[in-house]
Design a protein around this motif. Structure first.
Motif, PDB file in Angstrom:
ATOM      1  N   VAL A  17      80.021 -47.098  15.313  1.00 41.88           N
ATOM      2  CA  VAL A  17      79.891 -46.333  16.553  1.00 41.88           C
ATOM      3  C   VAL A  17      80.036 -44.841  16.233  1.00 41.88           C
ATOM      4  N   GLY A  18      80.930 -44.508  15.321  1.00 39.23           N
ATOM      5  CA  GLY A  18      81.131 -43.112  14.932  1.00 39.23           C
ATOM      6  C   GLY A  18      79.874 -42.471  14.361  1.00 39.23           C
ATOM      7  N   MET A  19      79.150 -43.195  13.518  1.00 36.65           N
ATOM      8  CA  MET A  19      77.903 -42.662  12.947  1.00 36.65           C
ATOM      9  C   MET A  19      76.918 -42.302  14.053  1.00 36.65           C
ATOM     10  N   ILE A  20      76.785 -43.201  15.007  1.00 37.21           N
ATOM     11  CA  ILE A  20      75.818 -43.008  16.083  1.00 37.21           C
ATOM     12  C   ILE A  20      76.251 -41.865  16.993  1.00 37.21           C
ATOM     13  N   LEU A  21      77.544 -41.815  17.323  1.00 35.39           N
ATOM     14  CA  LEU A  21      78.032 -40.740  18.192  1.00 35.39           C
ATOM     15  C   LEU A  21      77.935 -39.380  17.518  1.00 35.39           C
ATOM     16  N   ARG A  22      78.251 -39.300  16.230  1.00 40.57           N
ATOM     17  CA  ARG A  22      78.138 -38.002  15.538  1.00 40.57           C
ATOM     18  C   ARG A  22      76.688 -37.547  15.470  1.00 40.57           C
ATOM     19  N   LEU A  23      75.776 -38.510  15.337  1.00 34.77           N
ATOM     20  CA  LEU A  23      74.352 -38.178  15.317  1.00 34.77           C
ATOM     21  C   LEU A  23      73.911 -37.602  16.653  1.00 34.77           C
ATOM     22  N   THR A  24      74.359 -38.192  17.739  1.00 34.25           N
ATOM     23  CA  THR A  24      73.900 -37.779  19.063  1.00 34.25           C
ATOM     24  C   THR A  24      74.772 -36.718  19.710  1.00 34.25           C
ATOM     25  N   THR A  78      81.693 -51.500  14.236  1.00 31.13           N
ATOM     26  CA  THR A  78      80.273 -51.480  13.868  1.00 31.13           C
ATOM     27  C   THR A  78      79.433 -52.094  14.981  1.00 31.13           C
ATOM     28  N   ILE A  79      78.142 -51.919  14.868  1.00 31.02           N
ATOM     29  CA  ILE A  79      77.224 -52.571  15.805  1.00 31.02           C
ATOM     30  C   ILE A  79      77.370 -54.084  15.673  1.00 31.02           C
ATOM     31  N   ALA A  80      77.613 -54.583  14.466  1.00 29.82           N
ATOM     32  CA  ALA A  80      77.833 -56.025  14.275  1.00 29.82           C
ATOM     33  C   ALA A  80      79.080 -56.478  15.038  1.00 29.82           C
ATOM     34  N   ASP A  81      80.131 -55.654  15.044  1.00 34.07           N
ATOM     35  CA  ASP A  81      81.341 -55.985  15.806  1.00 34.07           C
ATOM     36  C   ASP A  81      81.036 -56.069  17.295  1.00 34.07           C
ATOM     37  N   LEU A  82      80.272 -55.105  17.800  1.00 34.25           N
ATOM     38  CA  LEU A  82      79.907 -55.112  19.213  1.00 34.25           C
ATOM     39  C   LEU A  82      79.047 -56.328  19.548  1.00 34.25           C
TER      40      LEU A  82
END
Length: 145
Positions: free
Chosen positions: A76-83, A127-131
């Motif tokens: 989730v952190g990777m995606i949030l930092r990207l956006t 992770t997205i897998a966790d979600l």
């Protein structure tokens, strides 16, 4: 700190692509319908994900998008930092070396560092897998008698 709709939707889109990952490309219209996001806004978000290599795209009648790597790779952190950019609660933590002229005497700096560490621990630990697993458990639980 508030996460914008762009960040929240980007996480939802990545989860949607993971949930519906059959190897086929998924049309924006389908994702937008499932996630209740306007196609125009979704296209902006997915463009950012595509440029970063988080999703793969194909143009044309059979075109669409799919997740580029295993869902366990994306936090989730990777995606949030990207956006969203930085997730730090204060700007002075954004640089590798704190350039703030008050950092040596700032009594609140420790609090901001602790807050940043807590935020990063949470978003980088999911992770997205966790979600995907959480969603599948929730769905399975709603059908149990």
């Amino acid at each position: 700190m508030k996460i914008s709709t762009k960040g929240r939707y980007a996480v939802r889109v990545m989860l949607d692509l993971a949930m519906n990952n059959t190897g086929e490309y998924i049309k924006v219209k389908e994702i937008a319908g499932r996630q209740d996001i306007s196609e125009k806004y979704l296209e902006q978000i997915i463009s950012v994900l595509n440029k970063a290599g988080y999703v793969k795209s194909v143009r044309g009648a059979q075109g669409g998008y799919k997740i580029a790597r295993d869902p366990a790779f994306y936090t989730v952190g990777m995606i949030l930092r990207l956006t969203e950019g930085s997730l730090n609660p204060v700007a002075c933590l954004d640089d590798e070396v704190n350039e703030c002229e008050r950092c040596d005497t700032c009594e609140t700096l420790g609090v901001w560092k602790e807050l940043a560490a807590a935020i990063n621990q949470v978003v980088d630990g999911v992770t997205i897998a966790d979600l995907l697993e959480r969603q599948q458990e929730r769905i399975a639980g709603s059908y149990s008698i």
